[in-house]
Enzyme design. Structure first.
Site, PDB file in Angstrom:
ATOM      1  N   SER A   1     -21.559   8.070 -26.351  1.00  0.00           N
ATOM      2  CA  SER A   1     -20.825   7.005 -25.669  1.00  0.00           C
ATOM      3  C   SER A   1     -19.488   6.712 -26.361  1.00  0.00           C
ATOM      4  CB  SER A   1     -21.662   5.728 -25.648  1.00  0.00           C
ATOM      5  OG  SER A   1     -20.859   4.673 -25.170  1.00  0.00           O
TER       6      SER A   1
ATOM      7  N   SER B   1     -17.997   3.852 -25.614  1.00  0.00           N
ATOM      8  CA  SER B   1     -17.851   2.393 -25.526  1.00  0.00           C
ATOM      9  C   SER B   1     -17.711   1.709 -26.891  1.00  0.00           C
ATOM     10  CB  SER B   1     -19.030   1.786 -24.756  1.00  0.00           C
ATOM     11  OG  SER B   1     -18.929   2.114 -23.391  1.00  0.00           O
TER      12      SER B   1
ATOM     13  N   LYS C   1     -29.957   0.961 -15.730  1.00  0.00           N
ATOM     14  CA  LYS C   1     -29.155   0.042 -14.908  1.00  0.00           C
ATOM     15  C   LYS C   1     -29.938  -0.661 -13.805  1.00  0.00           C
ATOM     16  CE  LYS C   1     -24.595   2.136 -15.409  1.00  0.00           C
ATOM     17  NZ  LYS C   1     -23.368   2.534 -14.709  1.00  0.00           N
TER      18      LYS C   1
ATOM     19  N   ASN D   1     -24.644  -3.369 -15.037  1.00  0.00           N
ATOM     20  CA  ASN D   1     -24.100  -2.615 -16.178  1.00  0.00           C
ATOM     21  C   ASN D   1     -23.635  -3.534 -17.307  1.00  0.00           C
ATOM     22  OD1 ASN D   1     -21.608  -3.587 -15.228  1.00  0.00           O
ATOM     23  ND2 ASN D   1     -20.548  -1.771 -16.002  1.00  0.00           N
TER      24      ASN D   1
ATOM     25  N   ASP E   1     -18.786  -1.976 -12.694  1.00  0.00           N
ATOM     26  CA  ASP E   1     -18.406  -0.588 -12.384  1.00  0.00           C
ATOM     27  C   ASP E   1     -17.508  -0.523 -11.141  1.00  0.00           C
ATOM     28  OD1 ASP E   1     -19.734   0.726 -14.460  1.00  0.00           O
ATOM     29  OD2 ASP E   1     -21.616   0.812 -13.340  1.00  0.00           O
TER      30      ASP E   1
ATOM     31  N   ALA F   1     -23.948   9.931  -2.881  1.00  0.00           N
ATOM     32  CA  ALA F   1     -24.581   8.668  -2.468  1.00  0.00           C
ATOM     33  C   ALA F   1     -25.557   8.173  -3.532  1.00  0.00           C
ATOM     34  CB  ALA F   1     -25.294   8.864  -1.132  1.00  0.00           C
ATOM     35  N   GLY F   2     -25.256   8.453  -4.809  1.00  0.00           N
ATOM     36  CA  GLY F   2     -26.119   8.003  -5.909  1.00  0.00           C
ATOM     37  C   GLY F   2     -25.711   6.624  -6.401  1.00  0.00           C
ATOM     38  N   GLY F   3     -26.078   6.335  -7.651  1.00  0.00           N
ATOM     39  CA  GLY F   3     -25.818   5.012  -8.214  1.00  0.00           C
ATOM     40  C   GLY F   3     -24.330   4.696  -8.296  1.00  0.00           C
TER      41      GLY F   3
ATOM     42  N   LEU G   1     -14.493  10.360 -10.204  1.00  0.00           N
ATOM     43  CA  LEU G   1     -15.041   9.469 -11.231  1.00  0.00           C
ATOM     44  C   LEU G   1     -15.255  10.173 -12.558  1.00  0.00           C
ATOM     45  CD1 LEU G   1     -17.671   7.263  -9.417  1.00  0.00           C
ATOM     46  CD2 LEU G   1     -15.194   7.210  -9.355  1.00  0.00           C
TER      47      LEU G   1
ATOM     48  N   GLY H   1     -10.976   9.565 -13.478  1.00  0.00           N
ATOM     49  CA  GLY H   1     -12.096   8.647 -13.734  1.00  0.00           C
ATOM     50  C   GLY H   1     -11.957   7.802 -14.985  1.00  0.00           C
TER      51      GLY H   1
HETATM   52  P1  ATR Z   1     -24.898   8.655 -10.459  1.00  0.00           P
HETATM   53  O1  ATR Z   1     -25.525   7.408 -10.990  1.00  0.00           O
HETATM   54  O2  ATR Z   1     -23.941   9.299 -11.429  1.00  0.00           O
HETATM   55  O3  ATR Z   1     -24.289   8.455  -9.113  1.00  0.00           O
HETATM   56  P2  ATR Z   1     -27.189   9.887  -9.228  1.00  0.00           P
HETATM   57  O4  ATR Z   1     -27.650   8.555  -8.768  1.00  0.00           O
HETATM   58  O5  ATR Z   1     -28.185  10.846  -9.796  1.00  0.00           O
HETATM   59  O6  ATR Z   1     -26.068   9.743 -10.348  1.00  0.00           O
HETATM   60  O7  ATR Z   1     -26.404  10.594  -8.003  1.00  0.00           O
HETATM   61  C1  ATR Z   1     -25.839  11.857  -8.102  1.00  0.00           C
HETATM   62  C2  ATR Z   1     -25.084  12.160  -6.798  1.00  0.00           C
HETATM   63  O8  ATR Z   1     -24.410  13.426  -6.960  1.00  0.00           O
HETATM   64  C3  ATR Z   1     -25.985  12.319  -5.581  1.00  0.00           C
HETATM   65  O9  ATR Z   1     -25.273  11.911  -4.443  1.00  0.00           O
HETATM   66  C4  ATR Z   1     -26.230  13.835  -5.567  1.00  0.00           C
HETATM   67  O10 ATR Z   1     -26.556  14.354  -4.283  1.00  0.00           O
HETATM   68  P3  ATR Z   1     -28.104  14.360  -3.763  1.00  0.00           P
HETATM   69  O11 ATR Z   1     -28.380  12.955  -3.283  1.00  0.00           O
HETATM   70  O12 ATR Z   1     -28.129  15.350  -2.667  1.00  0.00           O
HETATM   71  O13 ATR Z   1     -28.937  14.732  -4.953  1.00  0.00           O
HETATM   72  C5  ATR Z   1     -24.873  14.338  -5.969  1.00  0.00           C
HETATM   73  N1  ATR Z   1     -24.917  15.689  -6.559  1.00  0.00           N
HETATM   74  C6  ATR Z   1     -25.344  16.020  -7.796  1.00  0.00           C
HETATM   75  N2  ATR Z   1     -25.230  17.351  -7.989  1.00  0.00           N
HETATM   76  C7  ATR Z   1     -24.714  17.860  -6.847  1.00  0.00           C
HETATM   77  C8  ATR Z   1     -24.338  19.179  -6.407  1.00  0.00           C
HETATM   78  N3  ATR Z   1     -24.481  20.242  -7.201  1.00  0.00           N
HETATM   79  N4  ATR Z   1     -23.822  19.322  -5.155  1.00  0.00           N
HETATM   80  C9  ATR Z   1     -23.661  18.253  -4.350  1.00  0.00           C
HETATM   81  N5  ATR Z   1     -23.998  16.988  -4.701  1.00  0.00           N
HETATM   82  C10 ATR Z   1     -24.508  16.799  -5.927  1.00  0.00           C
END
Ligand code: ATR
Length: 284
Positions: free
Chosen positions: A20, A22, A71, A92, A107, A133-135, A224, A247
């Site tokens: 980190s 931070s 988180k 966070n 964030d 669409a992750g966190g 990011l 980012g």
């Molecule tokens: P974070 O908190 O960093 O957003 P996360 O919640 O694990 O991490 O989300 C990762 C995101 O990156 C997801 O949208 C993931 O897509 P999936 O929902 O299909 O898993 C996307 N992602 C990670 N690796 C990827 C790849 N090689 N190609 C396309 N999308 C990817």
């Protein structure tokens, strides 16, 4: 240190935390303003999270940042959650107000602040395409909608997760989950593209989350990822006349907002940026 030698403790709960940036960033900021605070990174295993949160009260810490993987899981242990963190579904930053622990999320607001400072976009007039669409996407989509974006498209490898995120913020703005096949048409109409996936992160620095040939002048392309500082996506955006937004700004400003929540002082963002850059860019 203040005159009496006392320090106020802040820090980071994550697992792992070894890499980190931070602690260096916050301690440089405290030093710059002469504030008697210190920031320490704590490696907190998931099974110890409840005890770690309790230690904020027990030790009288002013607050902590919370990072992966805590988180979301930290939320039930807090006394209050701000409306924005609640909508994002993640915390966070924790602030200890006389034993009452309040969960914030800086964030998304940190991201939007750095985006607007570096790109001069007008959010209400800028349709947005979010990749992922992750966190991280959840924080950013929520903050963009909260701060005026009117039209947001979410394209994720797993379509269902994109659908769920779109539903979550449907009350705030016009938001659609789209398929990856829609990107080539859609990208002609949007003003901002944001990569929230990990595609292109060190060590896979030659990967891009979308075909670079789709990038065009008139776009702001935001990534990011800050390791590397210039991802393949951003390099290609710059070559094609689009405006790149890296980012690092999000990282600096999420920290700056946490700093202000704890100290009440405006954060010295330039010192924070220089400190992180000096770690990221190896000296020759
Ligand atoms: P974070 O908190 O960093 O957003 P996360 O919640 O694990 O991490 O989300 C990762 C995101 O990156 C997801 O949208 C993931 O897509 P999936 O929902 O299909 O898993 C996307 N992602 C990670 N690796 C990827 C790849 N090689 N190609 C396309 N999308 C990817």
């Amino acid at each position: 240190m203040d005159g009496s030698g006392h320090l106020t403790l802040t820090g980071l709960f994550g697992h792992p935390v070894r890499h980190s940036r931070s602690p260096a960033m916050h301690n440089a900021a405290f030093r710059e303003l002469g504030l008697p605070y210190v920031y320490v990174a704590f490696d907190v295993a998931p099974e110890s999270l409840a005890a770690a949160v309790d230690s904020i009260r027990v030790l009288g810490m002013r607050g902590v940042n919370v990072t992966i993987p805590h988180k979301v899981d930290v939320m039930p242990y807090l006394d209050r959650i701000t409306p924005e963190a609640d909508l994002i579904g993640a915390v966070n930053t924790i602030v200890n107000e006389n034993g009452v622990l309040i969960g914030h999320n800086t964030d998304g607001t940190g991201y939007v602040r750095s985006l607007l400072e570096e790109s001069r976009l007008s959010l209400p007039e800028s349709p947005v395409l979010i990749l992922g669409a992750g966190g991280a996407a959840r924080a950013i989509v929520t903050a963009l909608a909260w701060q005026g974006a009117k039209e947001i498209y979410i394209a994720n490898r797993t379509r269902q997760k994109g659908d769920e995120l779109a539903q979550r913020i449907a009350a705030l703005c016009s938001v659609h989950s789209v398929s990856l096949a829609d990107i080539p048409e859609l990208i002609k109409r949007v003003r901002l593209v944001v990569n929230t996936t990990s595609v292109g992160m060190h060590p896979n620095v030659e990967e891009s989350p979308i075909d670079p040939a789709l990038l065009h002048e008139g776009l702001v392309v935001s990534d990011l990822i800050y390791n590397p500082l210039e991802t393949c996506l951003l390099r290609e955006a710059r070559r094609r006349g689009a405006t790149p937004h890296g980012g690092l700004g999000m990282f600096i400003y999420q920290g700056a907002e946490a700093f202000t929540l704890w100290t009440g002082a405006e954060a010295p963002v330039e010192i924070m940026r220089q400190t992180v850059e000096s770690i990221l860019i190896p000296r020759r």
